[in-house]
Motif scaffolding. Structure first.
Motif, PDB file in Angstrom:
ATOM      1  N   SER A 121      44.137 -20.377  11.586  1.00 19.60           N
ATOM      2  CA  SER A 121      42.833 -19.520  11.419  1.00 19.60           C
ATOM      3  C   SER A 121      41.444 -20.643  11.375  1.00 19.60           C
ATOM      4  CB  SER A 121      42.772 -19.031  10.016  1.00 19.60           C
ATOM      5  OG  SER A 121      43.704 -18.107   9.794  1.00 19.60           O
ATOM      6  N   ALA A 122      41.441 -21.797  11.017  1.00 19.97           N
ATOM      7  CA  ALA A 122      40.173 -22.338  10.838  1.00 19.97           C
ATOM      8  C   ALA A 122      39.365 -22.590  12.237  1.00 19.97           C
ATOM      9  CB  ALA A 122      40.766 -24.073  10.501  1.00 19.97           C
ATOM     10  N   ILE A 123      39.818 -22.804  13.186  1.00 20.84           N
ATOM     11  CA  ILE A 123      38.856 -22.803  14.440  1.00 20.84           C
ATOM     12  C   ILE A 123      38.234 -21.336  14.706  1.00 20.84           C
ATOM     13  CG2 ILE A 123      38.862 -22.735  16.957  1.00 20.84           C
ATOM     14  CD1 ILE A 123      40.907 -24.840  16.811  1.00 20.84           C
ATOM     15  N   ALA A 124      39.015 -20.194  14.308  1.00 19.79           N
ATOM     16  CA  ALA A 124      38.324 -18.911  14.409  1.00 19.79           C
ATOM     17  C   ALA A 124      37.429 -18.904  13.383  1.00 19.79           C
ATOM     18  CB  ALA A 124      39.338 -17.844  14.366  1.00 19.79           C
ATOM     19  N   ILE A 125      37.463 -19.376  12.135  1.00 18.13           N
ATOM     20  CA  ILE A 125      36.532 -19.165  11.167  1.00 18.13           C
ATOM     21  C   ILE A 125      35.279 -19.795  11.588  1.00 18.13           C
ATOM     22  CG2 ILE A 125      36.069 -20.011   8.975  1.00 18.13           C
ATOM     23  CD1 ILE A 125      39.071 -19.924   8.038  1.00 18.13           C
ATOM     24  N   GLY A 126      35.264 -20.833  12.150  1.00 18.06           N
ATOM     25  CA  GLY A 126      34.106 -21.566  12.769  1.00 18.06           C
ATOM     26  C   GLY A 126      33.317 -20.689  13.864  1.00 18.06           C
ATOM     27  N   SER A 127      34.301 -19.897  14.641  1.00 17.80           N
ATOM     28  CA  SER A 127      33.695 -19.116  15.821  1.00 17.80           C
ATOM     29  C   SER A 127      33.191 -17.954  15.003  1.00 17.80           C
ATOM     30  CB  SER A 127      34.783 -18.703  16.701  1.00 17.80           C
ATOM     31  OG  SER A 127      35.198 -19.825  17.310  1.00 17.80           O
ATOM     32  N   GLY A 145      41.727 -34.686  13.141  1.00 20.36           N
ATOM     33  CA  GLY A 145      43.247 -35.143  13.161  1.00 20.36           C
ATOM     34  C   GLY A 145      43.021 -36.278  12.307  1.00 20.36           C
ATOM     35  N   LEU A 146      42.097 -36.909  11.662  1.00 20.17           N
ATOM     36  CA  LEU A 146      42.116 -37.894  10.817  1.00 20.17           C
ATOM     37  C   LEU A 146      42.249 -37.472   9.291  1.00 20.17           C
ATOM     38  CD1 LEU A 146      39.324 -40.237  12.486  1.00 20.17           C
ATOM     39  CD2 LEU A 146      41.776 -40.560  12.408  1.00 20.17           C
ATOM     40  N   ALA A 147      41.915 -36.039   9.035  1.00 20.38           N
ATOM     41  CA  ALA A 147      41.940 -35.716   7.760  1.00 20.38           C
ATOM     42  C   ALA A 147      43.405 -35.359   7.254  1.00 20.38           C
ATOM     43  CB  ALA A 147      41.219 -34.327   7.702  1.00 20.38           C
ATOM     44  N   HIS A 148      43.411 -35.990   5.989  1.00 21.86           N
ATOM     45  CA  HIS A 148      44.750 -35.885   5.010  1.00 21.86           C
ATOM     46  C   HIS A 148      44.280 -34.929   3.941  1.00 21.86           C
ATOM     47  CE1 HIS A 148      47.520 -38.497   7.129  1.00 21.86           C
ATOM     48  NE2 HIS A 148      46.277 -39.035   7.536  1.00 21.86           N
ATOM     49  N   GLN A 149      43.259 -34.086   3.961  1.00 23.11           N
ATOM     50  CA  GLN A 149      43.254 -33.000   2.780  1.00 23.11           C
ATOM     51  C   GLN A 149      43.053 -31.724   3.756  1.00 23.11           C
ATOM     52  OE1 GLN A 149      40.783 -35.990   3.112  1.00 23.11           O
ATOM     53  NE2 GLN A 149      42.267 -37.101   1.500  1.00 23.11           N
ATOM     54  N   LEU A 150      43.678 -30.740   3.196  1.00 24.53           N
ATOM     55  CA  LEU A 150      43.581 -29.342   4.115  1.00 24.53           C
ATOM     56  C   LEU A 150      42.532 -29.032   4.240  1.00 24.53           C
ATOM     57  CD1 LEU A 150      45.300 -27.269   5.433  1.00 24.53           C
ATOM     58  CD2 LEU A 150      45.607 -26.173   3.117  1.00 24.53           C
ATOM     59  N   TRP A 151      41.504 -29.131   3.136  1.00 23.34           N
ATOM     60  CA  TRP A 151      40.087 -28.383   3.157  1.00 23.34           C
ATOM     61  C   TRP A 151      39.175 -28.999   4.034  1.00 23.34           C
ATOM     62  CZ3 TRP A 151      35.704 -31.239   2.474  1.00 23.34           C
ATOM     63  CH2 TRP A 151      35.771 -32.512   1.565  1.00 23.34           C
ATOM     64  N   LEU A 152      39.337 -30.333   4.356  1.00 24.48           N
ATOM     65  CA  LEU A 152      38.554 -31.338   5.171  1.00 24.48           C
ATOM     66  C   LEU A 152      38.969 -30.657   6.551  1.00 24.48           C
ATOM     67  CD1 LEU A 152      36.505 -33.080   5.564  1.00 24.48           C
ATOM     68  CD2 LEU A 152      38.090 -34.915   5.370  1.00 24.48           C
ATOM     69  N   MET A 153      40.267 -30.721   6.806  1.00 28.33           N
ATOM     70  CA  MET A 153      40.826 -30.524   8.421  1.00 28.33           C
ATOM     71  C   MET A 153      40.416 -28.885   8.473  1.00 28.33           C
ATOM     72  SD  MET A 153      44.726 -30.614   9.751  1.00 28.33           S
ATOM     73  CE  MET A 153      44.792 -32.175   9.649  1.00 28.33           C
ATOM     74  N   ILE A 154      40.348 -28.207   7.734  1.00 27.98           N
ATOM     75  CA  ILE A 154      40.004 -26.778   8.125  1.00 27.98           C
ATOM     76  C   ILE A 154      38.367 -26.952   8.203  1.00 27.98           C
ATOM     77  CG2 ILE A 154      39.279 -24.578   7.027  1.00 27.98           C
ATOM     78  CD1 ILE A 154      42.182 -24.906   5.275  1.00 27.98           C
ATOM     79  N   LEU A 155      37.510 -27.354   7.438  1.00 35.35           N
ATOM     80  CA  LEU A 155      35.963 -27.553   7.872  1.00 35.35           C
ATOM     81  C   LEU A 155      36.005 -28.210   8.991  1.00 35.35           C
ATOM     82  CD1 LEU A 155      33.243 -27.427   6.735  1.00 35.35           C
ATOM     83  CD2 LEU A 155      33.608 -29.599   5.772  1.00 35.35           C
ATOM     84  N   LEU A 156      36.556 -29.183   9.497  1.00 39.02           N
ATOM     85  CA  LEU A 156      36.401 -29.797  10.892  1.00 39.02           C
ATOM     86  C   LEU A 156      36.545 -28.835  12.146  1.00 39.02           C
ATOM     87  CD1 LEU A 156      37.342 -33.737   9.809  1.00 39.02           C
ATOM     88  CD2 LEU A 156      34.776 -32.626  10.378  1.00 39.02           C
ATOM     89  N   LEU A 157      37.753 -28.215  11.588  1.00 40.18           N
ATOM     90  CA  LEU A 157      38.299 -27.259  12.712  1.00 40.18           C
ATOM     91  C   LEU A 157      37.428 -26.295  12.875  1.00 40.18           C
ATOM     92  CD1 LEU A 157      42.167 -27.355  12.156  1.00 40.18           C
ATOM     93  CD2 LEU A 157      41.079 -28.348  14.040  1.00 40.18           C
ATOM     94  N   ALA A 158      36.837 -25.768  11.525  1.00 40.40           N
ATOM     95  CA  ALA A 158      35.678 -24.650  11.809  1.00 40.40           C
ATOM     96  C   ALA A 158      34.587 -24.997  12.777  1.00 40.40           C
ATOM     97  CB  ALA A 158      35.381 -24.200  10.305  1.00 40.40           C
ATOM     98  N   VAL A 159      33.902 -26.252  12.466  1.00 39.11           N
ATOM     99  CA  VAL A 159      33.022 -26.905  13.159  1.00 39.11           C
ATOM    100  C   VAL A 159      33.172 -26.837  14.741  1.00 39.11           C
ATOM    101  CG1 VAL A 159      31.589 -28.974  13.800  1.00 39.11           C
ATOM    102  CG2 VAL A 159      31.992 -28.257  11.398  1.00 39.11           C
TER     103      VAL A 159
END
Length: 427
Positions: free
Chosen positions: A278-284, A319-333
Protein backbone atom coordinates in the motif's frame (compact mmCIF):
# COMPACT_ATOMS: atom_id res chain seq x y z
CA UNK A 1 -13.30 34.98 -2.55
CA UNK A 2 -10.37 35.39 -0.19
CA UNK A 3 -6.76 35.04 -1.23
CA UNK A 4 -6.43 32.07 1.10
CA UNK A 5 -9.33 30.36 -0.62
CA UNK A 6 -7.83 30.96 -4.06
CA UNK A 7 -4.50 29.56 -2.94
CA UNK A 8 -6.14 26.52 -1.41
CA UNK A 9 -8.10 25.80 -4.56
CA UNK A 10 -5.02 26.19 -6.72
CA UNK A 11 -3.24 23.41 -4.83
CA UNK A 12 -6.16 21.02 -4.42
CA UNK A 13 -6.94 18.41 -7.05
CA UNK A 14 -8.94 19.69 -10.04
CA UNK A 15 -12.32 17.92 -10.15
CA UNK A 16 -13.71 19.79 -13.17
CA UNK A 17 -13.73 16.71 -15.46
CA UNK A 18 -16.22 15.01 -13.12
CA UNK A 19 -18.86 17.39 -14.44
CA UNK A 20 -18.74 15.37 -17.67
CA UNK A 21 -21.20 12.53 -17.05
CA UNK A 22 -19.46 10.05 -19.36
CA UNK A 23 -16.08 10.62 -17.74
CA UNK A 24 -17.59 10.42 -14.26
CA UNK A 25 -19.11 7.02 -15.06
CA UNK A 26 -15.81 5.74 -16.44
CA UNK A 27 -13.96 7.15 -13.44
CA UNK A 28 -16.21 5.18 -11.07
CA UNK A 29 -15.59 1.99 -13.02
CA UNK A 30 -11.83 2.49 -13.07
CA UNK A 31 -11.77 3.10 -9.32
CA UNK A 32 -13.77 -0.03 -8.53
CA UNK A 33 -11.65 -2.12 -10.90
CA UNK A 34 -8.34 -1.05 -9.45
CA UNK A 35 -9.49 -1.38 -5.86
CA UNK A 36 -10.64 -4.94 -6.47
CA UNK A 37 -7.54 -5.85 -8.43
CA UNK A 38 -5.33 -4.90 -5.49
CA UNK A 39 -6.66 -7.87 -3.56
CA UNK A 40 -5.50 -10.14 -6.36
CA UNK A 41 -2.19 -8.31 -6.83
CA UNK A 42 -1.34 -9.05 -3.18
CA UNK A 43 -2.81 -12.55 -3.08
CA UNK A 44 -0.97 -13.92 -6.14
CA UNK A 45 2.62 -13.18 -4.96
CA UNK A 46 1.73 -14.17 -1.39
CA UNK A 47 0.34 -17.47 -2.62
CA UNK A 48 3.34 -18.01 -4.89
CA UNK A 49 5.79 -17.35 -2.04
CA UNK A 50 3.83 -19.66 0.27
CA UNK A 51 4.03 -22.45 -2.31
CA UNK A 52 7.67 -22.04 -3.40
CA UNK A 53 9.38 -20.07 -0.60
CA UNK A 54 11.39 -18.38 -3.38
CA UNK A 55 11.55 -14.68 -4.38
CA UNK A 56 12.68 -15.87 -7.82
CA UNK A 57 9.35 -17.63 -8.41
CA UNK A 58 7.57 -14.47 -7.29
CA UNK A 59 9.65 -12.55 -9.82
CA UNK A 60 8.62 -15.01 -12.55
CA UNK A 61 5.07 -13.70 -12.17
CA UNK A 62 6.38 -10.52 -13.77
CA UNK A 63 7.73 -12.44 -16.75
CA UNK A 64 4.46 -14.36 -17.11
CA UNK A 65 2.62 -11.05 -17.38
CA UNK A 66 5.20 -9.37 -19.61
CA UNK A 67 5.08 -11.62 -22.68
CA UNK A 68 1.31 -11.24 -23.24
CA UNK A 69 1.67 -7.50 -22.72
CA UNK A 70 4.28 -7.23 -25.45
CA UNK A 71 2.07 -9.06 -27.92
CA UNK A 72 -1.46 -8.05 -27.03
CA UNK A 73 -0.66 -4.51 -25.88
CA UNK A 74 0.42 -3.53 -29.39
CA UNK A 75 -2.37 -5.50 -31.05
CA UNK A 76 -4.99 -4.20 -28.62
CA UNK A 77 -3.92 -0.64 -29.40
CA UNK A 78 -4.32 -1.26 -33.12
CA UNK A 79 -7.77 -2.79 -32.60
CA UNK A 80 -8.80 0.24 -30.47
CA UNK A 81 -8.26 2.46 -33.53
CA UNK A 82 -10.55 0.29 -35.68
CA UNK A 83 -13.51 -0.88 -33.58
CA UNK A 84 -15.90 0.69 -31.10
CA UNK A 85 -13.76 1.18 -27.99
CA UNK A 86 -16.66 0.50 -25.64
CA UNK A 87 -17.24 -2.94 -27.17
CA UNK A 88 -13.55 -3.72 -26.96
CA UNK A 89 -13.60 -2.80 -23.27
CA UNK A 90 -16.57 -5.09 -22.64
CA UNK A 91 -14.83 -8.05 -24.30
CA UNK A 92 -11.48 -7.60 -22.55
CA UNK A 93 -13.14 -6.95 -19.19
CA UNK A 94 -15.09 -10.19 -19.50
CA UNK A 95 -11.82 -12.06 -20.13
CA UNK A 96 -10.23 -10.55 -17.04
CA UNK A 97 -13.28 -11.44 -14.97
CA UNK A 98 -13.08 -15.10 -16.04
CA UNK A 99 -9.41 -15.26 -14.98
CA UNK A 100 -10.28 -13.83 -11.57
CA UNK A 101 -12.86 -16.57 -11.14
CA UNK A 102 -10.18 -19.09 -12.12
CA UNK A 103 -7.85 -17.78 -9.42
CA UNK A 104 -10.67 -18.03 -6.92
CA UNK A 105 -11.42 -21.63 -7.94
CA UNK A 106 -7.82 -22.86 -7.69
CA UNK A 107 -7.39 -21.27 -4.27
CA UNK A 108 -10.68 -22.64 -2.95
CA UNK A 109 -9.77 -26.14 -4.17
CA UNK A 110 -6.33 -25.96 -2.54
CA UNK A 111 -4.37 -26.37 -5.79
CA UNK A 112 -0.73 -25.66 -4.96
CA UNK A 113 0.67 -25.24 -8.46
CA UNK A 114 3.09 -22.40 -9.25
CA UNK A 115 2.74 -23.21 -12.95
CA UNK A 116 -1.03 -22.68 -12.82
CA UNK A 117 -0.50 -19.33 -11.10
CA UNK A 118 1.91 -18.32 -13.86
CA UNK A 119 -0.57 -19.39 -16.54
CA UNK A 120 -3.49 -17.49 -14.98
CA UNK A 121 -1.29 -14.42 -14.56
CA UNK A 122 -0.42 -14.59 -18.26
CA UNK A 123 -4.06 -14.80 -19.38
CA UNK A 124 -4.99 -11.97 -17.01
CA UNK A 125 -2.28 -9.86 -18.65
CA UNK A 126 -3.89 -10.53 -22.04
CA UNK A 127 -7.16 -9.00 -20.83
CA UNK A 128 -5.37 -6.00 -19.36
CA UNK A 129 -3.24 -5.49 -22.48
CA UNK A 130 -6.33 -5.35 -24.70
CA UNK A 131 -8.43 -3.16 -22.43
CA UNK A 132 -5.86 -0.57 -21.36
CA UNK A 133 -5.24 1.13 -24.75
CA UNK A 134 -8.98 1.40 -25.35
CA UNK A 135 -9.67 2.70 -21.86
CA UNK A 136 -7.00 5.40 -21.97
CA UNK A 137 -7.60 6.48 -25.57
CA UNK A 138 -11.25 7.13 -24.69
CA UNK A 139 -10.36 10.01 -22.34
CA UNK A 140 -9.48 12.64 -25.00
CA UNK A 141 -12.75 11.74 -26.75
CA UNK A 142 -14.97 12.47 -23.75
CA UNK A 143 -13.30 15.51 -22.14
CA UNK A 144 -11.96 18.76 -23.71
CA UNK A 145 -8.22 18.83 -24.45
CA UNK A 146 -7.59 21.34 -21.67
CA UNK A 147 -9.06 18.91 -19.14
CA UNK A 148 -6.87 15.95 -20.13
CA UNK A 149 -4.16 16.47 -17.43
CA UNK A 150 -6.84 16.97 -14.76
CA UNK A 151 -8.75 13.89 -15.96
CA UNK A 152 -5.57 11.80 -15.87
CA UNK A 153 -4.74 13.08 -12.39
CA UNK A 154 -8.22 12.14 -11.16
CA UNK A 155 -7.86 8.65 -12.63
CA UNK A 156 -4.41 8.09 -11.17
CA UNK A 157 -5.39 9.46 -7.77
CA UNK A 158 -8.54 7.38 -7.54
CA UNK A 159 -6.91 4.18 -8.67
CA UNK A 160 -4.02 4.71 -6.29
CA UNK A 161 -6.51 5.33 -3.49
CA UNK A 162 -7.73 1.85 -4.29
CA UNK A 163 -4.08 0.85 -4.24
CA UNK A 164 -3.92 2.05 -0.63
CA UNK A 165 -7.13 0.56 0.71
CA UNK A 166 -6.97 -2.65 -1.31
CA UNK A 167 -3.56 -3.92 -0.12
CA UNK A 168 -4.28 -2.79 3.45
CA UNK A 169 -7.52 -4.76 3.42
CA UNK A 170 -5.75 -7.69 1.79
CA UNK A 171 -3.02 -7.53 4.43
CA UNK A 172 -5.70 -7.53 7.12
CA UNK A 173 -7.23 -10.62 5.53
CA UNK A 174 -3.82 -12.33 5.50
CA UNK A 175 -3.37 -11.48 9.17
CA UNK A 176 -6.78 -12.85 10.20
CA UNK A 177 -6.85 -16.08 8.21
CA UNK A 178 -4.28 -18.62 7.15
CA UNK A 179 -2.60 -18.07 3.80
CA UNK A 180 -4.87 -20.51 1.97
CA UNK A 181 -8.09 -19.00 3.29
CA UNK A 182 -6.77 -15.46 3.02
CA UNK A 183 -5.94 -15.64 -0.69
CA UNK A 184 -9.32 -17.28 -1.38
CA UNK A 185 -11.16 -14.41 0.30
CA UNK A 186 -9.01 -11.86 -1.55
CA UNK A 187 -9.84 -13.38 -4.94
CA UNK A 188 -13.53 -13.48 -4.03
CA UNK A 189 -13.55 -9.75 -3.19
CA UNK A 190 -11.93 -8.93 -6.53
CA UNK A 191 -14.48 -11.02 -8.43
CA UNK A 192 -17.38 -9.33 -6.60
CA UNK A 193 -16.14 -5.78 -7.19
CA UNK A 194 -15.62 -6.47 -10.86
CA UNK A 195 -19.38 -6.49 -11.28
CA UNK A 196 -19.34 -2.73 -10.59
CA UNK A 197 -16.63 -2.21 -13.18
CA UNK A 198 -18.49 -4.16 -15.83
CA UNK A 199 -21.70 -2.24 -15.13
CA UNK A 200 -19.89 1.09 -15.52
CA UNK A 201 -18.35 -0.03 -18.82
CA UNK A 202 -21.74 -1.19 -20.07
CA UNK A 203 -23.18 2.28 -19.40
CA UNK A 204 -20.57 4.05 -21.54
CA UNK A 205 -21.81 5.43 -24.88
CA UNK A 206 -20.61 4.01 -28.17
CA UNK A 207 -17.15 5.34 -29.09
CA UNK A 208 -16.58 4.36 -32.73
CA UNK A 209 -13.38 5.27 -34.62
CA UNK A 210 -13.22 8.69 -36.23
CA UNK A 211 -13.18 8.81 -40.03
CA UNK A 212 -9.64 9.00 -41.53
CA UNK A 213 -8.28 12.53 -41.91
CA UNK A 214 -6.36 14.10 -44.81
CA UNK A 215 -3.34 11.91 -44.07
CA UNK A 216 -4.96 9.17 -46.12
CA UNK A 217 -3.99 6.49 -43.56
CA UNK A 218 -6.86 4.16 -42.74
CA UNK A 219 -6.35 2.39 -39.38
CA UNK A 220 -6.08 -1.39 -39.50
CA UNK A 221 -5.87 -3.97 -36.72
CA UNK A 222 -3.09 -5.90 -38.40
CA UNK A 223 0.68 -5.65 -38.54
CA UNK A 224 0.56 -2.74 -40.98
CA UNK A 225 -1.47 -0.65 -38.54
CA UNK A 226 0.97 -1.37 -35.73
CA UNK A 227 3.93 -0.45 -37.95
CA UNK A 228 2.32 2.88 -38.89
CA UNK A 229 1.95 3.73 -35.19
CA UNK A 230 5.57 2.77 -34.46
CA UNK A 231 6.81 4.88 -37.38
CA UNK A 232 5.06 7.89 -35.91
CA UNK A 233 6.51 7.13 -32.49
CA UNK A 234 10.14 7.04 -33.66
CA UNK A 235 9.76 10.56 -35.08
CA UNK A 236 8.86 11.92 -31.63
CA UNK A 237 11.99 11.98 -29.42
CA UNK A 238 10.08 13.43 -26.48
CA UNK A 239 7.76 10.41 -26.45
CA UNK A 240 10.65 7.98 -26.80
CA UNK A 241 12.56 9.59 -23.94
CA UNK A 242 9.49 9.69 -21.70
CA UNK A 243 9.09 5.95 -22.28
CA UNK A 244 12.80 5.44 -21.65
CA UNK A 245 12.92 7.12 -18.24
CA UNK A 246 9.82 5.20 -17.18
CA UNK A 247 11.43 1.89 -18.15
CA UNK A 248 14.52 2.80 -16.16
CA UNK A 249 12.43 3.64 -13.11
CA UNK A 250 10.37 0.48 -13.20
CA UNK A 251 12.96 -2.07 -14.29
CA UNK A 252 15.64 -1.03 -11.82
CA UNK A 253 13.63 0.42 -8.92
CA UNK A 254 10.42 -1.60 -8.58
CA UNK A 255 10.83 -3.66 -5.35
CA UNK A 256 7.36 -5.25 -5.45
CA UNK A 257 8.59 -8.85 -5.88
CA UNK A 258 10.62 -8.45 -2.68
CA UNK A 259 7.71 -7.36 -0.47
CA UNK A 260 6.62 -10.84 0.72
CA UNK A 261 10.17 -11.81 1.71
CA UNK A 262 10.93 -8.47 3.42
CA UNK A 263 7.60 -8.49 5.26
CA UNK A 264 8.38 -11.91 6.70
CA UNK A 265 12.11 -11.51 7.34
CA UNK A 266 12.14 -7.99 8.81
CA UNK A 267 8.65 -7.50 10.18
CA UNK A 268 7.31 -10.95 11.02
CA UNK A 269 4.81 -11.26 8.17
CA UNK A 270 1.08 -10.80 8.74
CA UNK A 271 -0.36 -7.38 7.96
CA UNK A 272 3.10 -5.95 7.17
CA UNK A 273 2.86 -7.22 3.59
CA UNK A 274 -0.33 -5.21 3.10
CA UNK A 275 1.37 -2.05 4.34
CA UNK A 276 4.29 -2.55 1.95
CA UNK A 277 2.02 -3.09 -1.03
CA UNK A 278 0.00 0.00 0.00
CA UNK A 279 2.83 2.39 0.79
CA UNK A 280 3.62 3.55 -2.75
CA UNK A 281 -0.08 4.08 -3.43
CA UNK A 282 -0.46 6.10 -0.21
CA UNK A 283 2.12 8.56 -1.50
CA UNK A 284 0.44 8.70 -4.90
CA UNK A 285 -2.91 9.54 -3.31
CA UNK A 286 -1.41 12.33 -1.20
CA UNK A 287 0.44 13.61 -4.25
CA UNK A 288 -2.77 13.57 -6.28
CA UNK A 289 -4.84 15.37 -3.65
CA UNK A 290 -2.34 18.25 -3.70
CA UNK A 291 -1.83 18.20 -7.47
CA UNK A 292 -3.49 21.47 -8.47
CA UNK A 293 -0.06 22.80 -9.49
CA UNK A 294 0.62 20.05 -12.04
CA UNK A 295 -1.28 21.70 -14.88
CA UNK A 296 0.57 24.99 -14.39
CA UNK A 297 4.10 23.61 -14.82
CA UNK A 298 5.59 24.71 -18.15
CA UNK A 299 8.82 22.70 -18.03
CA UNK A 300 7.01 19.39 -17.97
CA UNK A 301 10.02 17.46 -19.28
CA UNK A 302 12.19 18.72 -16.43
CA UNK A 303 9.45 17.88 -13.94
CA UNK A 304 9.16 14.37 -15.37
CA UNK A 305 12.89 13.67 -15.06
CA UNK A 306 13.01 15.15 -11.56
CA UNK A 307 10.10 12.95 -10.49
CA UNK A 308 11.82 9.81 -11.80
CA UNK A 309 15.07 10.70 -10.00
CA UNK A 310 13.13 11.32 -6.78
CA UNK A 311 11.43 7.95 -7.21
CA UNK A 312 14.75 6.12 -7.52
CA UNK A 313 16.35 7.85 -4.54
CA UNK A 314 13.34 7.24 -2.30
CA UNK A 315 13.19 3.57 -3.29
CA UNK A 316 16.90 3.12 -2.61
CA UNK A 317 16.65 4.74 0.82
CA UNK A 318 13.55 2.75 1.74
CA UNK A 319 15.46 -0.49 1.20
CA UNK A 320 17.84 0.54 3.97
CA UNK A 321 15.04 0.96 6.52
CA UNK A 322 14.51 -1.67 9.21
CA UNK A 323 11.56 0.08 10.85
CA UNK A 324 8.23 -0.55 9.15
CA UNK A 325 7.03 3.05 9.57
CA UNK A 326 10.19 4.47 7.98
CA UNK A 327 10.04 2.07 5.05
CA UNK A 328 6.38 3.00 4.48
CA UNK A 329 7.20 6.72 4.67
CA UNK A 330 9.99 6.48 2.08
CA UNK A 331 7.90 4.29 -0.22
CA UNK A 332 5.14 6.90 0.05
CA UNK A 333 7.57 9.61 -1.05
CA UNK A 334 8.39 7.43 -4.04
CA UNK A 335 4.69 7.04 -4.75
CA UNK A 336 4.12 10.80 -4.80
CA UNK A 337 6.95 11.16 -7.31
CA UNK A 338 5.48 8.35 -9.39
CA UNK A 339 2.10 10.12 -9.53
CA UNK A 340 3.73 13.23 -10.96
CA UNK A 341 5.72 11.33 -13.58
CA UNK A 342 2.71 9.20 -14.55
CA UNK A 343 0.45 12.21 -15.18
CA UNK A 344 3.03 13.96 -17.34
CA UNK A 345 3.86 10.82 -19.34
CA UNK A 346 0.21 10.09 -20.04
CA UNK A 347 -0.70 13.69 -20.88
CA UNK A 348 2.28 14.13 -23.22
CA UNK A 349 1.35 10.95 -25.08
CA UNK A 350 -2.33 11.81 -25.38
CA UNK A 351 -1.75 15.34 -26.68
CA UNK A 352 0.99 14.31 -29.13
CA UNK A 353 -1.07 11.64 -30.83
CA UNK A 354 -3.92 12.29 -33.29
CA UNK A 355 -7.02 10.22 -32.54
CA UNK A 356 -6.43 7.91 -35.53
CA UNK A 357 -3.11 6.85 -33.91
CA UNK A 358 -4.03 7.24 -30.26
CA UNK A 359 -5.00 3.63 -29.65
CA UNK A 360 -1.81 2.27 -31.19
CA UNK A 361 0.43 4.66 -29.28
CA UNK A 362 -1.52 3.92 -26.14
CA UNK A 363 -0.79 0.25 -26.83
CA UNK A 364 2.94 1.00 -26.86
CA UNK A 365 2.43 3.07 -23.71
CA UNK A 366 0.69 0.11 -22.07
CA UNK A 367 3.54 -2.21 -22.97
CA UNK A 368 6.05 0.21 -21.45
CA UNK A 369 4.10 1.25 -18.34
CA UNK A 370 2.70 -2.18 -17.47
CA UNK A 371 5.62 -4.19 -18.84
CA UNK A 372 8.26 -2.19 -16.98
CA UNK A 373 7.11 -3.21 -13.48
CA UNK A 374 6.93 -6.84 -14.59
CA UNK A 375 10.50 -6.68 -15.84
CA UNK A 376 11.26 -5.01 -12.53
CA UNK A 377 9.73 -7.96 -10.68
CA UNK A 378 11.93 -10.35 -12.64
CA UNK A 379 15.02 -8.19 -12.12
CA UNK A 380 14.38 -7.79 -8.40
CA UNK A 381 13.65 -11.47 -7.79
CA UNK A 382 16.57 -12.69 -9.88
CA UNK A 383 19.05 -10.24 -8.36
CA UNK A 384 17.86 -11.08 -4.85
CA UNK A 385 18.80 -14.73 -5.38
CA UNK A 386 22.38 -13.62 -6.13
CA UNK A 387 23.01 -10.55 -3.97
CA UNK A 388 20.33 -10.86 -1.30
CA UNK A 389 17.04 -9.02 -0.90
CA UNK A 390 18.49 -5.84 0.59
CA UNK A 391 21.15 -5.28 -2.08
CA UNK A 392 18.65 -5.94 -4.85
CA UNK A 393 16.24 -3.35 -3.43
CA UNK A 394 18.71 -0.60 -2.50
CA UNK A 395 21.01 -0.93 -5.50
CA UNK A 396 18.14 -0.88 -7.97
CA UNK A 397 16.78 2.40 -6.64
CA UNK A 398 20.06 4.28 -6.78
CA UNK A 399 20.95 2.87 -10.21
CA UNK A 400 17.58 4.06 -11.57
CA UNK A 401 18.12 7.61 -10.30
CA UNK A 402 21.59 7.77 -11.85
CA UNK A 403 20.55 6.33 -15.22
CA UNK A 404 17.60 8.74 -15.51
CA UNK A 405 19.96 11.69 -15.07
CA UNK A 406 22.42 10.27 -17.61
CA UNK A 407 19.68 9.71 -20.21
CA UNK A 408 18.25 13.21 -19.75
CA UNK A 409 21.68 14.79 -20.06
CA UNK A 410 22.67 12.76 -23.12
CA UNK A 411 19.38 13.43 -24.96
CA UNK A 412 18.08 16.84 -23.83
CA UNK A 413 14.90 16.87 -25.96
CA UNK A 414 12.83 15.76 -22.98
CA UNK A 415 14.11 18.36 -20.52
CA UNK A 416 13.50 21.05 -23.16
CA UNK A 417 9.90 19.99 -23.66
CA UNK A 418 7.02 22.34 -22.92
CA UNK A 419 3.34 21.87 -23.82
CA UNK A 420 2.73 22.85 -27.43
CA UNK A 421 -0.23 25.10 -26.62
CA UNK A 422 0.62 26.65 -23.29
CA UNK A 423 -1.43 29.81 -22.77
CA UNK A 424 0.60 32.93 -22.07
CA UNK A 425 0.58 34.32 -18.58
CA UNK A 426 -1.28 37.58 -18.08
CA UNK A 427 0.30 40.24 -15.95
Amino acid sequence: MTVTGEKKRSWMIDTTPLRVVTFRRMWIGNGASYFGFQFTSVAVPVQMFAITRSPFWVGLLGLAGLVPLLIFGLWGGAVADVVDRRRLLLFSSALTWVVTLGLLAQAALGVRSPHLLLALTAVQAVGFAISSPARQSIIPRIVPTGMVPAANTLNYTTTTAGGVLGPLAAGLIMGIWSTGTGVTVAYAVDALLFTVTYWATWRLPAIPPIEPDDSGEKPTAGLHGIVVGLKFLVTQPVLLLSFGVDLIAMVFAMPRALFPAVAEERFGGGAAVGWLFSAIAIGSVLGGLTSGWIGRVRRQGVALVAAVVAWGLAIGLSGLAHQLWLMILLLAVAGAADLVSAVYRQSIMQTFAPDRLRGRLQGVFTVVVAGGPRLGDLRAGGTANVTGVGASWVGGGFVAAGLALVLAAAFPALIRYRPAQQPEEKH
